[in-house]
Design a protein around this motif. Sequence first.
Motif, short mmCIF file in Angstrom:
data_model
loop_
_atom_site.label_atom_id
_atom_site.label_comp_id
_atom_site.label_asym_id
_atom_site.label_seq_id
_atom_site.Cartn_x
_atom_site.Cartn_y
_atom_site.Cartn_z
N UNK A 178 0.87 -1.18 0.00
CA UNK A 178 0.00 0.00 0.00
C UNK A 178 0.90 1.23 0.00
N UNK A 179 1.00 1.94 -1.12
CA UNK A 179 1.94 3.07 -1.20
C UNK A 179 1.45 4.26 -0.39
N UNK A 180 2.38 4.97 0.21
CA UNK A 180 2.06 6.22 0.90
C UNK A 180 1.91 7.33 -0.12
N UNK A 181 1.34 8.47 0.28
CA UNK A 181 1.29 9.61 -0.65
C UNK A 181 2.68 10.02 -1.15
N UNK A 182 3.69 9.90 -0.30
CA UNK A 182 5.05 10.27 -0.72
C UNK A 182 5.55 9.29 -1.78
N UNK A 183 5.32 8.00 -1.58
CA UNK A 183 5.74 7.00 -2.56
C UNK A 183 5.03 7.21 -3.89
N UNK A 184 3.74 7.52 -3.84
CA UNK A 184 3.00 7.78 -5.08
C UNK A 184 3.56 9.00 -5.80
N UNK A 185 3.89 10.04 -5.05
CA UNK A 185 4.45 11.25 -5.67
C UNK A 185 5.80 10.94 -6.33
N UNK A 186 6.61 10.12 -5.69
CA UNK A 186 7.90 9.73 -6.27
C UNK A 186 7.70 8.99 -7.59
N UNK A 187 6.75 8.06 -7.60
CA UNK A 187 6.54 7.24 -8.79
C UNK A 187 5.90 8.02 -9.93
N UNK A 188 5.10 9.05 -9.58
CA UNK A 188 4.36 9.79 -10.61
C UNK A 188 4.99 11.14 -10.95
N UNK A 189 6.06 11.52 -10.25
CA UNK A 189 6.70 12.80 -10.52
C UNK A 189 5.86 13.98 -10.11
N UNK A 190 5.24 13.88 -8.93
CA UNK A 190 4.38 14.94 -8.43
C UNK A 190 4.91 15.52 -7.12
N UNK A 191 4.18 16.46 -6.59
CA UNK A 191 4.55 17.12 -5.34
C UNK A 191 3.80 16.50 -4.18
#
Length: 376
Positions: free
Chosen positions: A153-166
């Motif tokens: 279950x990815x954290x918001x930080x992990x999702x941002x890393x994978x998607x190139x977001x803030x």
Amino acid sequence: MSTSLSSSVSRPSDQAPAVLRAHAETAYAAELDALAAADDRPRPERWRLSPWAVATYLLGGTLPDGTVVTPKYVGPRRIVEVAVTTLATDRALLLLGVPGTAKTWVSEHLAAAVSGDSTLLVQGTAGTPEEAIRYGWNYARLLAEGPSREALVPSPVLRAMAEGKTARVEELTRIPADVQDTLITILSEKTLPIPELGEEVQAVRGFNLIATANDRDRGVNELSSALRRRFNTVVLPLPATLDDEVSIVARRVSELGRSLDLPEPPSALTEIQRVVTVFRELRAGVTADGRTKLKSPSGTLSTAEAISVVTNGLALAAHFGDGQLRAGDVAAGLLGAVVRDPATDRLIWQEYLESVVRERTDWKDFYRSCRDAAAL
């Protein structure tokens, strides 16, 4: 027989429920689209707007096609420019300031303008676990299948890393120090190892992180020097002048009033100016003319609290009055904002009323209303 909440609410099937507060990228979608259309400057990879357009979105302006971009932040332009520039580098951004200096507001709007998504958020508390920043597991799948990408279950930080977001981390200093330091590898190496899978997630271009913090509230955990070095710190000050703070309060109260379906009062400026004046004088420990020294109460008396006091007054005026915001509508809320410690703050408030407010000839109604509210 059970009935779901959504089915018990009667509304047309094709009508979406109105949210109480839309995300910045939704509420200001028209402005963001107009800025994107007019923006001909270089954009960092995966940024929705150029740094210039992001700053314009926060500070306001008029575009060549006549679109008016409303200011989201009232303050020194250089502060916004430094914050935006930081996000265009490999340094994370730390917004620091006393409570009520619009840290969360600025953080949300920066993420909306840069990534078009302000929802990748970790809310810091004393109980925030490491999994909120790194990743967790779907334990049903983990027990049934063992460690796998599907069970992670990815954290918001992990999702941002994978998607190139803030990504955003609110109230960083409320998070326990050992959990805070989970960010060190992410911010320095731009990598998050997943040892259970023998893998790692590497941040793609466009990723960055905005954290907010203050050192005035209770329950604060100091940042380690190693973590602090990973951030570029921008301090958000309190509004510099009375006019600036009145403008901020008036704008936000108007926006909140519309979202709550409160009628626009004929004029609320007089009471807004009074509330802001009281807050500024008690914060500073001296009257606006510099002639009378004052004791400051224990609360922060922030701009955000002034917005809350006035919004509550508008609701009182709309539902139990004639719609005109008057001194009596803000008096009780003002008392609650100032008097946090009944033992000391009540005396400070009474002294301020008698020595300052009472002497202002055009504040007689305000004095009577505040005195009556204190007597209840």
